[in-house]
Design a protein around this motif. Structure first.
Motif, PDB file in Angstrom:
ATOM      1  N   CYS A  34      36.796  24.938 125.402  1.00  0.00           N
ATOM      2  CA  CYS A  34      35.784  24.952 126.472  1.00  0.00           C
ATOM      3  C   CYS A  34      35.607  26.389 126.939  1.00  0.00           C
ATOM      4  CB  CYS A  34      36.212  24.050 127.623  1.00  0.00           C
ATOM      5  SG  CYS A  34      34.975  23.919 128.933  1.00  0.00           S
ATOM      6  N   ARG A  35      34.573  27.033 126.426  1.00  0.00           N
ATOM      7  CA  ARG A  35      34.264  28.409 126.814  1.00  0.00           C
ATOM      8  C   ARG A  35      32.921  28.397 127.528  1.00  0.00           C
ATOM      9  NH1 ARG A  35      35.902  29.278 121.089  1.00  0.00           N
ATOM     10  NH2 ARG A  35      38.119  29.901 121.135  1.00  0.00           N
ATOM     11  N   PHE A  44      40.173  26.284 135.193  1.00  0.00           N
ATOM     12  CA  PHE A  44      40.423  26.997 133.947  1.00  0.00           C
ATOM     13  C   PHE A  44      41.717  27.800 134.061  1.00  0.00           C
ATOM     14  CE2 PHE A  44      35.905  26.252 133.831  1.00  0.00           C
ATOM     15  CZ  PHE A  44      35.608  26.077 132.485  1.00  0.00           C
ATOM     16  N   LEU A  81      37.427  19.883 129.507  1.00  0.00           N
ATOM     17  CA  LEU A  81      38.671  20.366 130.113  1.00  0.00           C
ATOM     18  C   LEU A  81      39.701  19.254 130.227  1.00  0.00           C
ATOM     19  CD1 LEU A  81      37.189  22.615 132.963  1.00  0.00           C
ATOM     20  CD2 LEU A  81      38.423  23.406 130.935  1.00  0.00           C
ATOM     21  N   GLU A 123      41.096  29.447 124.502  1.00  0.00           N
ATOM     22  CA  GLU A 123      40.502  28.144 124.188  1.00  0.00           C
ATOM     23  C   GLU A 123      39.738  27.559 125.377  1.00  0.00           C
ATOM     24  OE1 GLU A 123      43.386  25.450 122.677  1.00  0.00           O
ATOM     25  OE2 GLU A 123      43.381  26.366 120.671  1.00  0.00           O
ATOM     26  N   ARG A 124      40.251  27.813 126.571  1.00  0.00           N
ATOM     27  CA  ARG A 124      39.586  27.316 127.777  1.00  0.00           C
ATOM     28  C   ARG A 124      39.431  28.497 128.731  1.00  0.00           C
ATOM     29  NH1 ARG A 124      42.717  23.511 125.902  1.00  0.00           N
ATOM     30  NH2 ARG A 124      44.557  24.216 127.007  1.00  0.00           N
ATOM     31  N   LYS A 132      41.428  18.625 127.035  1.00  0.00           N
ATOM     32  CA  LYS A 132      42.086  19.810 126.481  1.00  0.00           C
ATOM     33  C   LYS A 132      41.400  20.320 125.218  1.00  0.00           C
ATOM     34  CE  LYS A 132      45.403  19.467 129.567  1.00  0.00           C
ATOM     35  NZ  LYS A 132      45.484  20.396 130.716  1.00  0.00           N
TER      36      LYS A 132
END
Length: 736
Positions: free
Chosen positions: A511-512, A527, A505, A457-458, A508
């Motif tokens: 965030c790629r 990250f 970020l 997800e991040r 939450k």
């Protein structure tokens, strides 16, 4: 020698609309420049040399021909107009006649105070030819000037002559030249534009800044003092303060990413400068992508009016007239600049680039990520750093997360001697700050890599080329939470994108991020998972520094190294990547200090043939010739030394967003863009390699600049990228 005719006045500069009696008197100009240049040279014990350079620099203006020429002109600063009379050679020739050997050291700067330091001997314009010119009669002017004795050579220059060290002698010439041209600029400005001159503010005292800094730091530490990583950062900072009492010289600050290097190094620098009466702090970072972030941090702790940013992408909103003037000669207590600006200036020959050099003397210079010196310039850069410490009273801090092994050793004879580590036990510190596990995934196709990225997800993925970043981002799709960062984005665009990423970020959210290495080296992102294309071990360590940066995860973060399927992307970092690959086969943890030492052995120590591939150090010769004993290649050095080859790139101004579009529209209407407009344009500039121009030119970009000079290019360039949105600052408005 002809006496000065009774009642005849000689002038240095005319003034439009004013009678001659209101012009700048030559004697006053020479004495003022001499005194100010001498003051500038005091920190390195050469005030009498700089005094003579200032006193004699404009002797040629005593010629009747120059005075007649001055009176015939209607524009200001007639000395720079076409058809001007050569007034610079006379002073250089007089220096050599007065002191047949050492006078040559003065003559370089005097003869070049407008055109720049010349090569000693060459086919083109050179110093030897300037000294053989037949000057117009000017000697009658000497009767109204003082007759100083021969200057004493500073001990370090005398010793350098004894061991035939041409580099040290030439460096001294360049520093005297810096004192001269800065004093000349300032005195001329005070006469021609007194309002502008009055806007130059005196540098604030470092003592006041030090008090302000530690008061602000105490407030920060009191807010979140119980967090384990903050306790460790405080221990590091306390060690830095204790080390500040050590005598000036070389220091190494080896702190893993996340350990608070920026504030700790500044704490050391301020305490050290105050303890040893040093004059300023110069903070050098490798990339413009992080300099504004550091500047924001420094202003938060020091105040808005004392931090000078000097780089190519400065936001004009943060610039004042005083800071703009200070950037010309670094007359500020705290300076942030780039490696390119710093090192290129040390090897420059033009007056505008060299003005600031004398300000470096007796300064604390922090080299953030010091290991980024390209190996082909390594020997020349280390020579310059050694000069600054040995002979100009500087302290230099090699501030890094990966401890670049550039100390002198049997297999690295050009290394630095006497480097003292500031923190007591870097290995123990690395162990305590370890927050990341590094794993080598080996060869990965883009499809395989994207499958891994989309499971997170991040996640941050860093690749080696802008093309690879674009291809990956297009394959991933520009959905919500998908971001792209690249050097092909202008600074204004990158700043917005980084803000969007930090917000995602913090909340939450998904965030790629697909990025080039612009995200490394200090960009404050955190990250849980990072992917890094194979590159140098220092680059891998920087990527890992974006992973679990604040140690908020219950377990270690994960950084995965992979080899790209794109051969061109692999070639981009071929030398450092090959060294890293060898190290990663031998060490379970490729980021520990032993692995780092092995990497630098392969990359620096074992590359002796590449330490000076541009032959910079061959340009400074002491020759057995009493008529011309110093054959220095100042112009050739300036031409050959560029950490980034600007000639290989063209500069685009991107009409990004409403402001960028309006700026480009305004530029189209201007025949010659003014300085303020060009400064605003820096926020929208992108560097593109000329080989890639046809591929990467943008459809909507019609203004093309080369070294800030307009290229004739009326055609509209086509771009295959259709995502440019000139009205919004959303994800679609990006460049590959």
């Amino acid at each position: 020698m002809r006496p000065v005719p009774p009642g005849m006045e000689h002038y240095a500069h005319s003034k439009p609309g004013c009678p001659p009696e209101q012009w700048h008197r030559l004697k006053e100009h020479l004495l003022a420049v001499a005194e100010q240049a001498a003051e500038f040279a005091k920190p390195f014990g050469a005030h009498d040399w700089a005094y003579l350079a200032g006193l004699w620099h404009d002797l040629g203006k005593y010629s009747n021909e120059f005075q007649a020429y001055l009176k015939s002109q209607t524009e200001a600063c007639a000395e720079t107009q076409p058809g001007r009379i050569d007034h610079s050679s006379a002073g250089g020739q007089h220096a050599v006649r007065s002191f047949p050997i050492i006078g040559h050291l003065l003559s370089y700067g005097i003869a070049g105070h407008h055109t720049g330091l010349l090569d000693g001997r060459s086919e083109d314009a050179c110093q030897e030819k300037r000294l053989k010119k037949t000057p117009l009669p000017w000697e009658h002017g000497l009767t109204e000037l003082p007759k100083p004795p021969a200057p004493e050579l500073p001990a370090f220059v005398h010793e350098a002559l004894g061991r035939k060290d041409g580099f040290t002698v030439a460096f001294f010439v360049r520093m005297i030249f810096s004192c001269l041209v800065d004093a000349d600029f300032l005195d001329t400005e005070a006469f021609m534009d007194p309002d502008k001159s009055c806007q130059r503010t005196a540098s604030s005292m470092l003592g006041k800044l030090t008090s302000r800094f530690f008061q602000s730091l105490a407030k920060l530490e009191s807010m979140d003092s119980d967090k384990p990583i903050n306790k460790l950062r405080r221990v590091i900072r306390v060690e830095c303060e204790a080390a500040a009492a050590l005598p000036p010289g070389f220091f190494s600050l080896t702190v893993p990413t996340g350990g608070g290097k920026t504030l700790s190094s500044l704490a050391f620098a301020l305490r050290h400068a105050l303890r040893h009466d040093l004059r300023r702090v110069i903070y050098v970072v490798p990339f413009t992508t992080i300099i504004e972030q550091n500047a924001d941090v420094f202003r938060r702790y020091l105040g808005n009016d004392v931090v000078l940013e000097h780089h190519c992408s400065l936001d004009p909103k943060k610039e004042t007239q005083a800071s703009r003037l200070a950037s010309e000669n670094w007359d500020a207590p705290v300076i942030l600049t780039t490696s390119v600006q710093f090192y290129d200036s040390l090897f420059a020959n033009r007056p505008c680039q060299c003005r600031k050099l004398h300000r470096i003397a007796r300064s604390v210079v922090i080299l953030d990520e010091a290991q980024t010196i390209p190996v082909e310039y390594l020997q020349a850069c280390l020579h310059a750093l050694r000069e600054l410490v040995r002979n100009y009273g500087c302290s230099i801090v090699l501030c890094t997360a990966t401890q670049p092994e550039i100390r002198k050793r049997p297999d690295f004879e050009i290394g630095l001697e006497g480097v003292r580590e500031i923190v007591s036990d870097p290995r123990r510190l690395y162990s305590k700050l370890k927050r990341v596990r590094v794993e080598n995934l080996g060869q990965q196709t883009d499809a395989e890599l994207l499958a891994l990225i989309l499971q997170e997800e991040r996640v941050l993925c860093i690749v080696n080329t802008t093309k690879h970043a674009r291809l990956l981002f297009e394959a991933m799709g520009s959905g919500e939470g998908h971001f792209h960062l690249s050097a092909r984005m202008c600074p204004a665009h990158r700043r917005v994108r980084l803000w969007q990423i930090r917000r995602a970020l913090a909340k939450k959210r998904i965030c790629r991020v697909i990025s080039t290495q612009v995200v490394e080296a200090g960009v404050d992102l955190d990250f849980p998972v990072v992917f890094r294309a194979l590159a140098g071990l220092d680059s891998i360590a920087q990527a890992a520094g974006r992973c679990n940066r604040n140690n908020d995860l219950p377990t270690h973060g994960h950084t995965y190294v992979f080899t790209s399927e794109h051969a061109s992307a692999n070639r981009y970092f071929a030398d450092t990547a090959n060294c890293a690959a060898q190290v990663m086969e031998l060490y379970a943890d490729p980021l520990d200090l032993d692995a780092n030492e092995h990497f630098f052995k392969l990359y620096y120590w074992d590359q002796k043939a590449r330490w000076d591939t541009r032959h910079i150090l061959d340009n400074f010769h002491l020759v057995q010739d009493r008529q011309f004993p110093f054959n220095f290649g100042f112009a050739k050095t300036a031409s050959d030394f560029h950490l980034i080859d600007d000639a290989a790139y063209c500069t685009l101004i991107i009409p990004w967003g409403r402001k960028g579009w309006a700026l480009c529209e305004r530029l189209r209407t201007m025949r010659t863009p003014d300085r303020d407009t060009l400064r605003q344009a820096q926020r929208f500039m992108v560097q593109v390699h000329r080989r890639a121009w046809d591929v990467h030119a943008a459809r909507d970009i019609r203004l093309i600049y080369d070294n800030l000079g307009i290229l004739e290019s009326p055609e509209t360039h086509y771009s295959p990228y259709t995502g440019l949105n000139l009205e919004a600052e959303g994800p679609g408005s990006y460049f590959a």
